[in-house]
Scaffold this active site. Structure first.
Site, PDB file in Angstrom:
ATOM      1  N   GLU A   1      13.238 -23.426 -13.199  1.00  0.00           N
ATOM      2  CA  GLU A   1      12.966 -22.010 -12.954  1.00  0.00           C
ATOM      3  C   GLU A   1      14.161 -21.156 -13.368  1.00  0.00           C
ATOM      4  O   GLU A   1      14.010 -20.102 -13.979  1.00  0.00           O
ATOM      5  CB  GLU A   1      12.601 -21.798 -11.493  1.00  0.00           C
ATOM      6  CG  GLU A   1      12.417 -20.358 -11.051  1.00  0.00           C
ATOM      7  CD  GLU A   1      11.356 -19.584 -11.840  1.00  0.00           C
ATOM      8  OE1 GLU A   1      10.586 -20.193 -12.618  1.00  0.00           O
ATOM      9  OE2 GLU A   1      11.332 -18.348 -11.704  1.00  0.00           O
TER      10      GLU A   1
ATOM     11  N   LYS B   1      14.043 -18.189 -16.112  1.00  0.00           N
ATOM     12  CA  LYS B   1      14.477 -16.814 -15.800  1.00  0.00           C
ATOM     13  C   LYS B   1      15.462 -16.326 -16.849  1.00  0.00           C
ATOM     14  O   LYS B   1      15.363 -15.233 -17.375  1.00  0.00           O
ATOM     15  CB  LYS B   1      15.154 -16.751 -14.426  1.00  0.00           C
ATOM     16  CG  LYS B   1      14.263 -16.722 -13.221  1.00  0.00           C
ATOM     17  CD  LYS B   1      13.434 -15.487 -13.057  1.00  0.00           C
ATOM     18  CE  LYS B   1      12.062 -15.486 -13.612  1.00  0.00           C
ATOM     19  NZ  LYS B   1      11.099 -16.469 -13.420  1.00  0.00           N
TER      20      LYS B   1
ATOM     21  N   ASN C   1      -0.261   0.916   6.025  1.00  0.00           N
ATOM     22  CA  ASN C   1       0.463   0.001   5.147  1.00  0.00           C
ATOM     23  C   ASN C   1       1.064  -1.063   6.045  1.00  0.00           C
ATOM     24  O   ASN C   1       1.782  -0.744   6.990  1.00  0.00           O
ATOM     25  CB  ASN C   1       1.570   0.765   4.393  1.00  0.00           C
ATOM     26  CG  ASN C   1       2.368  -0.157   3.468  1.00  0.00           C
ATOM     27  OD1 ASN C   1       1.901  -1.246   3.148  1.00  0.00           O
ATOM     28  ND2 ASN C   1       3.537   0.274   3.071  1.00  0.00           N
ATOM     29  N   GLY C   2       0.729  -2.335   5.792  1.00  0.00           N
ATOM     30  CA  GLY C   2       1.277  -3.415   6.625  1.00  0.00           C
ATOM     31  C   GLY C   2       0.207  -4.457   6.917  1.00  0.00           C
ATOM     32  O   GLY C   2      -0.840  -4.482   6.290  1.00  0.00           O
TER      33      GLY C   2
ATOM     34  N   GLU D   1      13.840 -15.902 -20.436  1.00  0.00           N
ATOM     35  CA  GLU D   1      12.769 -14.910 -20.641  1.00  0.00           C
ATOM     36  C   GLU D   1      13.270 -13.474 -20.511  1.00  0.00           C
ATOM     37  O   GLU D   1      12.615 -12.549 -20.977  1.00  0.00           O
ATOM     38  CB  GLU D   1      11.598 -15.146 -19.704  1.00  0.00           C
ATOM     39  CG  GLU D   1      11.841 -14.920 -18.236  1.00  0.00           C
ATOM     40  CD  GLU D   1      10.561 -15.107 -17.420  1.00  0.00           C
ATOM     41  OE1 GLU D   1       9.461 -14.857 -17.927  1.00  0.00           O
ATOM     42  OE2 GLU D   1      10.675 -15.522 -16.268  1.00  0.00           O
TER      43      GLU D   1
ATOM     44  N   TRP E   1      -3.239  -2.110  -1.643  1.00  0.00           N
ATOM     45  CA  TRP E   1      -2.934  -3.398  -2.277  1.00  0.00           C
ATOM     46  C   TRP E   1      -3.489  -4.421  -1.302  1.00  0.00           C
ATOM     47  O   TRP E   1      -2.927  -4.642  -0.228  1.00  0.00           O
ATOM     48  CB  TRP E   1      -1.422  -3.537  -2.459  1.00  0.00           C
ATOM     49  CG  TRP E   1      -0.959  -4.891  -2.867  1.00  0.00           C
ATOM     50  CD1 TRP E   1      -0.505  -5.891  -2.065  1.00  0.00           C
ATOM     51  CD2 TRP E   1      -0.920  -5.423  -4.195  1.00  0.00           C
ATOM     52  NE1 TRP E   1      -0.184  -6.998  -2.787  1.00  0.00           N
ATOM     53  CE2 TRP E   1      -0.424  -6.759  -4.101  1.00  0.00           C
ATOM     54  CE3 TRP E   1      -1.254  -4.930  -5.440  1.00  0.00           C
ATOM     55  CZ2 TRP E   1      -0.261  -7.579  -5.222  1.00  0.00           C
ATOM     56  CZ3 TRP E   1      -1.081  -5.755  -6.555  1.00  0.00           C
ATOM     57  CH2 TRP E   1      -0.601  -7.051  -6.445  1.00  0.00           C
TER      58      TRP E   1
ATOM     59  N   CYS F   1       0.845  -1.203   0.000  1.00  0.00           N
ATOM     60  CA  CYS F   1       0.000   0.000   0.000  1.00  0.00           C
ATOM     61  C   CYS F   1       0.876   1.248   0.000  1.00  0.00           C
ATOM     62  O   CYS F   1       2.042   1.218   0.331  1.00  0.00           O
ATOM     63  CB  CYS F   1      -0.853   0.012   1.252  1.00  0.00           C
ATOM     64  SG  CYS F   1      -1.881  -1.456   1.394  1.00  0.00           S
TER      65      CYS F   1
ATOM     66  N   ARG G   1       3.512   1.205  -7.232  1.00  0.00           N
ATOM     67  CA  ARG G   1       3.525   0.152  -6.196  1.00  0.00           C
ATOM     68  C   ARG G   1       2.399  -0.846  -6.411  1.00  0.00           C
ATOM     69  O   ARG G   1       2.336  -1.882  -5.754  1.00  0.00           O
ATOM     70  CB  ARG G   1       3.382   0.779  -4.800  1.00  0.00           C
ATOM     71  CG  ARG G   1       4.563   1.626  -4.370  1.00  0.00           C
ATOM     72  CD  ARG G   1       4.204   2.512  -3.173  1.00  0.00           C
ATOM     73  NE  ARG G   1       4.106   1.760  -1.951  1.00  0.00           N
ATOM     74  CZ  ARG G   1       5.079   1.711  -1.036  1.00  0.00           C
ATOM     75  NH1 ARG G   1       6.202   2.340  -1.246  1.00  0.00           N
ATOM     76  NH2 ARG G   1       4.934   1.031   0.069  1.00  0.00           N
TER      77      ARG G   1
ATOM     78  N   LYS H   1       2.839  -9.467 -18.106  1.00  0.00           N
ATOM     79  CA  LYS H   1       2.935  -9.834 -16.689  1.00  0.00           C
ATOM     80  C   LYS H   1       1.858 -10.849 -16.332  1.00  0.00           C
ATOM     81  O   LYS H   1       2.087 -11.758 -15.557  1.00  0.00           O
ATOM     82  CB  LYS H   1       2.798  -8.599 -15.804  1.00  0.00           C
ATOM     83  CG  LYS H   1       2.942  -8.886 -14.308  1.00  0.00           C
ATOM     84  CD  LYS H   1       4.268  -9.527 -13.986  1.00  0.00           C
ATOM     85  CE  LYS H   1       4.365 -10.019 -12.564  1.00  0.00           C
ATOM     86  NZ  LYS H   1       5.547 -10.871 -12.342  1.00  0.00           N
TER      87      LYS H   1
ATOM     88  N   HIS I   1      20.814 -39.652 -21.357  1.00  0.00           N
ATOM     89  CA  HIS I   1      19.773 -40.136 -22.282  1.00  0.00           C
ATOM     90  C   HIS I   1      19.566 -39.183 -23.446  1.00  0.00           C
ATOM     91  O   HIS I   1      18.482 -39.120 -24.020  1.00  0.00           O
ATOM     92  CB  HIS I   1      18.470 -40.359 -21.503  1.00  0.00           C
ATOM     93  CG  HIS I   1      18.653 -41.314 -20.373  1.00  0.00           C
ATOM     94  ND1 HIS I   1      18.757 -42.678 -20.544  1.00  0.00           N
ATOM     95  CD2 HIS I   1      18.844 -41.090 -19.050  1.00  0.00           C
ATOM     96  CE1 HIS I   1      18.951 -43.265 -19.371  1.00  0.00           C
ATOM     97  NE2 HIS I   1      19.015 -42.322 -18.442  1.00  0.00           N
TER      98      HIS I   1
END
Ligand code: AGP
Length: 611
Positions: A484, A488, A100-101, A491, A74, A2, A28, A606, A507
């Site tokens: 992963e 990363k 915020n929190g 991309e 948020w 937030c 944010r 995104k 193999h």
């Protein structure tokens, strides 16, 4: 994450300044916004779901004001909506508050307040905090700043708050864990969750410290310490530019988010490990635990990075609970006529909560009677709402298209789920449970140790950045980490990179190996380490260059590789939370060396909300 903005001064520009600050905090990420001011001895608020522009439209008729507080939300507790938007006015309208929190013990405080006749209009922890401060103010007949001090003694969690009362003469701020800045202008003060709203408005800024309270009037700023005594403060010169503040000085949002992981993993664990007794507290799934415990099988559906965390979840859940787990690409699941019924549990893992394939897969599973769980970052998102129950990862907004902190948030949430199920099913005893909880508590600081070693990791990336092909290899729970790492790299740098179980090399893939195709091994010292070391030496014997990510300094290994990154030691079930981080830093650096737009890589979005 937030955003907070506040203004108090001799200009009648409070509303315009607060709105301008909220626009600046848009980076944010948020789902609603609002502001509050005091007029004729009354608190007034305007709130809007969605963009700040919607709030701006609602504020056009407000007359000149010298004080206001604003907020971009948020969602963490309660869906995105006007009722849940901040500011929250306390029940008896003594005060308005932006926050915020995360207040960990808000349910406990809410029960006390309800017993005292308080009625709530939202689902948020913030409204509880506003009423908790009002309760102290009225009960002990305190000034606003003293009521804030008194009330915060009983509050557990993370907060940055700005509070005003109906006098409209002051703004009271307080913080613990979440940041809060106060810009000192010419006879005016600007408050912000970070310096963003303050830039260009003030040349000096102070950053509140934990447990401090600030009392801001038009002409004065006083700071109080944890004992409510005035304390000195030292202003700093505000030298930042807007773009830098949004990225907190990092090269990219992605690097900022990589560096937020100690905090975001801690946020995911917050209040969930410290529940009374041995249990793991996952409020979002308590109601469906009986069905979860009797699941015949669990199917996890996801896409991209979230599919990698799903694979890690398989290793964790099967390893600890013996419940069979299948993992599907959501886009494949939908068309393979999956065998599901009401005995099964289907989990969707998604950062955005809006991925079309994942949403469609869960909707299909729902029609077959399965229990649907969501492991989601965005509160109130489509997938969060269609799930019967779920776990929020609390990773905050993730701006970088390449997912980093959301991934470790997902893995942390899966570890909590696996441990909770294993304990309830009796597969782990109190001692193993405490070992796992203690190891999880250590993870945020261990991630920080790796981040503190970023320069060395980036030095390795500089040496390897010219290669056009990479293999990422790992065994067991490290294989999804290799997947992963390959995603990363490809991309954001556009380099061809693929991952295999290390045992698969012979193999076929080993045919790729020569001086031009380096391999990155993810190999913490677990029960597969020896075999993986042999695979590594087979590659070295064919002139392949090798980087190893491990958690021990083993002479055989060090003598076999071209570069090694050693991460802190944790339990085998939790190593992905640490071995992933060097791969994020490595990929980011290679992409920067290749002048890529790491936050917005070509061809990618995104959130893939179309099939
Ligand atoms: C990850 O770096 C990618 N941006 C992408 O693979 C992403 O993980 C995938 O699209 C799933 O998104 P979701 O988690 O929001 O569902």
């Amino acid at each position: 994450m937030c955003g907070i903005v506040g203004y108090i001064g001799h200009d009648n520009t409070a509303i315009k300044t607060v709105l301008k600050g909220l626009y600046r905090l848009e980076y944010r990420g948020y789902d609603s916004a609002g502001l509050a001011y005091a007029e004729s001895g009354q608190i007034k608020i305007k709130r809007a779901k969605g963009a700040v522009s919607g709030l701006n439209d609602k504020c056009k008729q407000i007359g000149p004001q010298t004080l206001a507080i604003g907020h971009t939300r948020w969602a963490t507790h309660g869906k995105p909506s006007e009722e849940n938007a901040h500011p929250h006015v306390s029940f008896k309208r003594e005060l308005a508050l932006v926050h915020n929190g995360i207040i960990e013990n808000y349910k406990y405080l809410k029960e006390i307040l309800k017993d005292e006749g308080y009625i709530f209009s939202s689902e948020t922890d913030t409204e509880v905090l506003a009423n908790w401060i009002e309760h102290a103010k009225l009960r002990y007949d305190l000034a606003l700043e003293d009521a804030v001090h008194e009330a915060l003694k009983g509050v557990h969690g993370a907060y940055a708050i700005a509070v005003l009362d109906s006098t409209g003469q002051k703004i009271v701020c307080a913080k613990k864990s979440s940041p809060l800045a106060i810009g000192i202008g010419e006879k005016e003060y600007i408050i912000g969750s970070d310096a963003t709203p303050i830039i260009g408005m003030a040349k000096d800024v102070i950053y509140l410290e934990d447990d401090q309270i600030a009392v801001v009037t038009k002409d004065d700023l006083k700071i109080r310490d944890i004992d409510n005594n005035d304390t000195s403060y030292k202003a700093e010169k505000l030298l930042l530019d807007l773009q830098a503040v949004e990225k907190k000085g990092f090269d990219s949002f992605m690097m900022k988010e990589i560096n937020e992981q100690p905090e975001t993993v801690a946020d995911c664990l917050r209040g969930r490990l410290t529940a009374p007794g041995p249990e793991i507290a996952l409020g979002g799934i308590e109601a469906v635990m009986p069905s979860l415990l009797r699941a015949r099988k669990i199917i996890i559906v996801a896409c991209g990075t979230s599919w990698h965390s799903a694979l890690i979840g398989k290793y964790m859940i099967e390893g600890l609970t013996r419940i069979p787990v299948e993992v599907d690409y959501a886009s494949e699941f939908r068309y393979r006529r999956p065998i599901i019924d009401s005995e099964d549990v289907v989990i969707g893992i998604t950062q955005s909560g809006e991925t079309a394939d994942t949403k469609a897969a869960l909707e299909l599973a729902k029609t077959k009677g399965a229990l649907i769980l969501g492991i989601v970052n965005v509160v109130g998102s489509s997938i969060a709402r269609l799930s019967h129950a779920g776990i929020y990862t609390h990773s905050g907004v993730e701006v970088g298209v390449a997912s980093t902190k959301a991934f470790t948030g997902q893995v942390a949430a899966l570890s909590l789920l696996a441990i909770k199920l294993a304990y309830r099913l009796g597969y782990i005893d109190d001692e193993k449970l405490m070992d796992l909880k203690d190891a999880l508590e250590e993870i945020p600081s261990q991630i920080q140790e790796i981040l503190d070693d970023s320069t060395a990791i980036e030095g390795i990336a500089d040496i390897f950045s010219q290669y056009e092909d990479f293999l990422f290899l790992g065994r067991g729970i490290s294989f999804p980490v290799a997947l992963e790492g390959a995603l990363k790299l490809k991309e954001i740098s556009y380099i061809h990179a693929e991952a295999y179980p290390a045992g698969e090399m012979k193999h076929g893939p080993i045919a790729l190996i020569d001086e031009a195709c380096p391999s990155i091994f993810v190999m913490p010292k677990d029960n597969t380490y020896g075999k993986t070391l042999s695979n590594l030496q087979e590659i070295k014997a064919r002139s392949g260059r090798v980087i190893a990510i491990t958690d021990v300094v083993d002479e055989d290994l060090v003598n076999s590789v071209d570069a090694v990154v050693v991460v802190p030691k944790t339990l085998p079930e939790l190593t992905p939370l640490l071995t992933t981080v060097p791969l994020q830093i490595f990929s980011h650096r290679v992409a920067i060396k290749r002048s890529r737009n790491v936050d917005k890589p070509r061809n990618l979005a995104k959130s893939v909300t179309v099939e």
